[in-house]
Design a protein around this motif. Structure first.
Motif, PDB file in Angstrom:
ATOM      1  N   ARG A   1      28.743  45.944  47.307  1.00 16.32           N
ATOM      2  CA  ARG A   1      29.023  44.771  48.125  1.00 16.32           C
ATOM      3  C   ARG A   1      28.890  43.483  47.308  1.00 16.32           C
ATOM      4  NH1 ARG A   1      25.296  45.504  51.185  1.00 16.32           N
ATOM      5  NH2 ARG A   1      23.807  43.906  50.532  1.00 16.32           N
ATOM      6  N   MET A   2      27.829  43.385  46.511  1.00 14.76           N
ATOM      7  CA  MET A   2      27.603  42.182  45.726  1.00 14.76           C
ATOM      8  C   MET A   2      28.651  42.037  44.616  1.00 14.76           C
ATOM      9  SD  MET A   2      24.945  40.652  47.025  1.00 14.76           S
ATOM     10  CE  MET A   2      24.235  39.613  45.758  1.00 14.76           C
ATOM     11  N   ALA A   3      29.058  43.179  44.006  1.00 13.09           N
ATOM     12  CA  ALA A   3      30.066  43.131  42.929  1.00 13.09           C
ATOM     13  C   ALA A   3      31.399  42.639  43.469  1.00 13.09           C
ATOM     14  CB  ALA A   3      30.209  44.514  42.293  1.00 13.09           C
ATOM     15  N   GLN A   4      31.756  43.073  44.681  1.00 10.81           N
ATOM     16  CA  GLN A   4      33.025  42.611  45.271  1.00 10.81           C
ATOM     17  C   GLN A   4      32.972  41.110  45.573  1.00 10.81           C
ATOM     18  OE1 GLN A   4      33.726  45.070  48.668  1.00 10.81           O
ATOM     19  NE2 GLN A   4      34.306  46.882  47.455  1.00 10.81           N
ATOM     20  N   LEU A   5      31.808  40.638  46.012  1.00  9.28           N
ATOM     21  CA  LEU A   5      31.698  39.229  46.398  1.00  9.28           C
ATOM     22  C   LEU A   5      31.655  38.301  45.190  1.00  9.28           C
ATOM     23  CD1 LEU A   5      29.125  39.449  49.354  1.00  9.28           C
ATOM     24  CD2 LEU A   5      31.576  38.959  49.495  1.00  9.28           C
ATOM     25  N   HIS A   6      31.032  38.751  44.102  1.00  5.64           N
ATOM     26  CA  HIS A   6      30.775  37.850  42.990  1.00  5.64           C
ATOM     27  C   HIS A   6      31.521  38.218  41.710  1.00  5.64           C
ATOM     28  CE1 HIS A   6      27.606  35.881  45.280  1.00  5.64           C
ATOM     29  NE2 HIS A   6      27.152  37.096  45.640  1.00  5.64           N
ATOM     30  N   HIS A   7      32.508  39.110  41.798  1.00  4.13           N
ATOM     31  CA  HIS A   7      33.261  39.481  40.588  1.00  4.13           C
ATOM     32  C   HIS A   7      34.022  38.254  40.068  1.00  4.13           C
ATOM     33  CE1 HIS A   7      35.959  41.510  37.823  1.00  4.13           C
ATOM     34  NE2 HIS A   7      35.146  42.557  37.908  1.00  4.13           N
ATOM     35  N   PRO A   8      34.031  37.973  38.757  1.00  2.00           N
ATOM     36  CA  PRO A   8      34.686  36.762  38.201  1.00  2.00           C
ATOM     37  C   PRO A   8      36.168  36.682  38.522  1.00  2.00           C
ATOM     38  CG  PRO A   8      33.231  37.765  36.572  1.00  2.00           C
ATOM     39  CD  PRO A   8      33.271  38.719  37.721  1.00  2.00           C
ATOM     40  N   ASP A   9      36.843  37.818  38.704  1.00  2.00           N
ATOM     41  CA  ASP A   9      38.293  37.776  38.972  1.00  2.00           C
ATOM     42  C   ASP A   9      38.608  37.076  40.282  1.00  2.00           C
ATOM     43  OD1 ASP A   9      39.082  41.039  37.494  1.00  2.00           O
ATOM     44  OD2 ASP A   9      38.728  39.037  36.617  1.00  2.00           O
ATOM     45  N   ARG A  10      37.641  37.012  41.182  1.00  2.00           N
ATOM     46  CA  ARG A  10      37.883  36.332  42.457  1.00  2.00           C
ATOM     47  C   ARG A  10      37.907  34.814  42.285  1.00  2.00           C
ATOM     48  NH1 ARG A  10      36.938  38.811  47.280  1.00  2.00           N
ATOM     49  NH2 ARG A  10      35.966  36.926  48.097  1.00  2.00           N
ATOM     50  N   PHE A  11      37.461  34.316  41.117  1.00  2.00           N
ATOM     51  CA  PHE A  11      37.358  32.869  40.909  1.00  2.00           C
ATOM     52  C   PHE A  11      38.304  32.379  39.818  1.00  2.00           C
ATOM     53  CE2 PHE A  11      33.595  32.349  43.505  1.00  2.00           C
ATOM     54  CZ  PHE A  11      33.025  33.613  43.499  1.00  2.00           C
ATOM     55  N   TYR A  12      39.361  33.185  39.534  1.00  2.00           N
ATOM     56  CA  TYR A  12      40.269  32.808  38.426  1.00  2.00           C
ATOM     57  C   TYR A  12      40.968  31.479  38.685  1.00  2.00           C
ATOM     58  CZ  TYR A  12      44.338  34.093  41.229  1.00  2.00           C
ATOM     59  OH  TYR A  12      45.323  34.146  42.168  1.00  2.00           O
TER      60      TYR A  12
END
Length: 336
Positions: free
Chosen positions: A297-308
């Motif tokens: 759950r935390m990896a999905q929320l905070h993965h760097p690709d989500r903030f490209y």
């Protein structure tokens, strides 16, 4: 057996790739030599045109020589070969070719009257079929040949008759010459008009080309101006981004100082397991399954690709958070 025992036509048949084609050549040549007012060169050219699809594989000169010699033995042998080898369709094709070479100039000689009838009988073509073919090819009915034994034949073919024909032919040639001269004059006038029209079109095309080049130059200047403006805007954006990075760096340094101050002034930190559980949002006593679920759950929320699409600072913060989450997960999976 000595080769000298064969006649010239028999030798041609032995060398031929298609004996029926060679035999048909001789019969058509026989028709051509009985054409009136036709040169030898014209006869050979006409024979070559009519038989262009034949597969005999030899020259036409020997065939025309045999036809001129009136070698009845060779003609009889050719007739036997054609009668033996020809189908009904090929027979009609041979008759078609014979009528064509016999009536190119619109007239048919007395000899060719009898030769055509001989060929029709040889190839089992009925007189009615022969008449139909002749009518279709010449547009005239096949009338019975003239009788040389009658006075009317000689009256029609005396020298005066031919002189009159020659005079009429000369007059027709003069008329044709005058007509040709007028046609050439009209053609030259037409060509001059077309040349003038072509010149005007070229001038118009050159004008269009000039306008197109001018438009292209204007578009190029506009494009260069747009590129310059875009470069200035890009430079301003880069300068703003540089200032933003400086501001973020200062904020990060300030945060680091604050963090260092808190660490030096705060009570001792909890043990590593408790800190790792806290990173994953768990409390002490959580199971290994809870650790896995919390990590996903935390990896999905905070993965760097989500903030490209965010700023570089945001991407850097996301990468740091994700690394802490992964380190906490790796430690817990090794400890549990």
């Amino acid at each position: 057996m000595s080769i000298a025992r064969f006649s010239p036509f028999e030798l041609l048949l032995l060398k031929s790739r298609s004996q029926v084609d060679t035999a048909t050549l001789l019969l058509l040549g026989w028709v051509l030599v009985h054409r009136q007012h036709v040169s030898e060169g014209q006869r050979r050219r006409r024979l070559a045109q009519v038989t262009a699809q034949f597969r005999h594989g030899h020259e036409l000169g020997p065939v025309m020589s045999i036809a001129h010699s009136q070698d009845l033995h060779a003609i009889q042998l050719a007739a036997e070969v054609v009668r033996k080898e020809c189908s009904h369709e090929r027979s009609l094709s041979v008759m078609h070719q014979a009528i064509t070479v016999a009536t190119d100039d619109g007239a048919i000689s007395l000899a060719n009257h009898y030769i055509l009838r001989f060929l029709a009988d040889l190839l089992n073509v009925t007189p009615a079929t022969l008449g139909t073919l002749f009518q279709e090819l010449t547009g005239k009915p096949l009338r019975p040949p003239e009788d040389p034994s009658r006075d009317a034949y000689w009256q029609a073919h005396d020298p005066g008759h031919y002189a009159q024909k020659a005079k009429e032919a000369a007059e027709a040639a003069e008329r044709e010459k005058a007509t040709r001269a007028r046609a050439e004059q009209q053609q030259r006038a037409k060509a001059d008009k077309q040349q003038e029209k072509k010149q005007k079109q070229q001038e118009k095309q050159q004008q269009k080309e000039h306008e197109r080049h001018a438009k292209a130059r204007a578009e190029q200047a506009s494009a260069e101006q747009a590129r310059a403006e875009k470069a200035r805007a890009e430079q301003a954006r880069q300068e703003q981004a540089r200032r933003e990075r400086q501001r973020q760096e200062q904020a990060r340094q300030e945060e680091a100082r604050q963090h260092h101050y808190r660490r030096t002034s705060s009570p001792p930190p909890p043990d590593r397991t408790t800190r790792a559980l806290a990173v994953l949002g768990l409390t002490p006593g959580a199971s290994k399954t809870d650790v896995r679920k919390a990590y996903r759950r935390m990896a999905q929320l905070h993965h760097p690709d989500r903030f490209y699409s965010e700023s570089e600072h945001q991407v850097a913060l996301a990468s740091a958070r994700f690394q802490r989450i992964k380190n906490a997960y790796d430690y817990l999976m090794q400890t549990y």
